[in-house]
Design a protein around this motif. Sequence first.
Motif, PDB file in Angstrom:
ATOM      1  N   ALA A 150       0.806  -1.215   0.000  1.00  0.00           N
ATOM      2  CA  ALA A 150       0.000   0.000   0.000  1.00  0.00           C
ATOM      3  C   ALA A 150       0.840   1.266   0.000  1.00  0.00           C
ATOM      4  CB  ALA A 150      -0.922   0.006   1.225  1.00  0.00           C
ATOM      5  N   PRO A 234      -3.671  -2.530   0.810  1.00  0.00           N
ATOM      6  CA  PRO A 234      -3.542  -2.008  -0.554  1.00  0.00           C
ATOM      7  C   PRO A 234      -4.859  -2.114  -1.306  1.00  0.00           C
ATOM      8  CG  PRO A 234      -2.678  -4.230  -0.445  1.00  0.00           C
ATOM      9  CD  PRO A 234      -3.070  -3.860   0.967  1.00  0.00           C
ATOM     10  N   GLY A 325       2.866  -8.000  -4.459  1.00  0.00           N
ATOM     11  CA  GLY A 325       2.828  -6.713  -5.120  1.00  0.00           C
ATOM     12  C   GLY A 325       3.222  -6.755  -6.577  1.00  0.00           C
TER      13      GLY A 325
END
Length: 345
Positions: A150, A234, A325
């Motif tokens: 995030a 996120p 990610g």
Amino acid sequence: MTNRRSFIQGLGMLPAALALRSVAAEARGSRLPPRLRPGDTVGLVEPAGFSDNAAQIEAAENTIRGMGLVPRLGAHVGMRHGYLAGTDRQRAADLNAMFADAEVRAVFAVRGGWGSARILPFLDWKIIRANPKLLIGFSDITALHLAFAARAGFSTIHSPNAANSWPEISWNSLWYLAFAGATPTFRNPEIETDDPAARERWRTVAIRPGQARGRLIGGNLSVLTALVGTPWLPDFDGAILFLEDTNEAQYRVDRMLSQLALSGILGRVAGVVFGHCTRCTAGVEDYIGFTIPELLHQYLAPLGVPAFYGANIGHIANQLSLPVGAQVEIDAAPGTIRVLEPVAR
């Protein structure tokens, strides 16, 4: 420990020609953390629970040396504050210091436990964003992986902690990602055995077949759901969600999946991979409730996105090291996870 170190060192000599670097690495340039090389210094921190004794810390250091790396302990590693490895500010200070230290190339968690979420407000995100480095660990470290996804702007690696064992699949997958900067495709190994338990251990099951691409986000189910409603999660829009857990009764897994559904997270993802829920039983005789596979079908099938379970992710031996990610593509029928971009340059 000597045998494990020798095994890891042997694998560390795999030819670099196996690395399949993509043009995307050059395009993203300095935002990628550096690849690991033999002789690099890496940090060891305890963001959550404390080590049981000095031998556990020494074992983690030996494992890092066995990888061909040089361990550097955080200033508060080995401390104890209740069931935590130091106060929240002390544990956060160790992580901040490792990202500020130019000699440290990556950061490994010694162990999990509980407590990583408590240090999130005390992390120096300006320093972390300015110094991309691979953060490596799993279980309670999920809180850090999610917060980094995030806030940090670079990928991390969900893998065994430094004090855990590092058998072949775990080490090889870490090597491809962190040392080679490669973009491998991961799937459970095919084994020939008459043992039904062994076949079940490595079997993946497609809840809904199909392929999907997205940013790989997830980790431990309990830790993730504890962050719902906080600013540390996120964006899950179009993400590939991966989950695992351990020592949770079926009704608690039901409750957590319900929370992900009711919060809207499940309805936003492009695909789901569930690893293993290790020792997730009610612990009662003549149990008549839902099984974990039944719960997964109940919550994931209605999403209409590719989903499968049984990937070797979680509190198991030979768990995969995965890039949190990063962009990946999953194919639910064969149970594959294809990494689409390198996580280190």
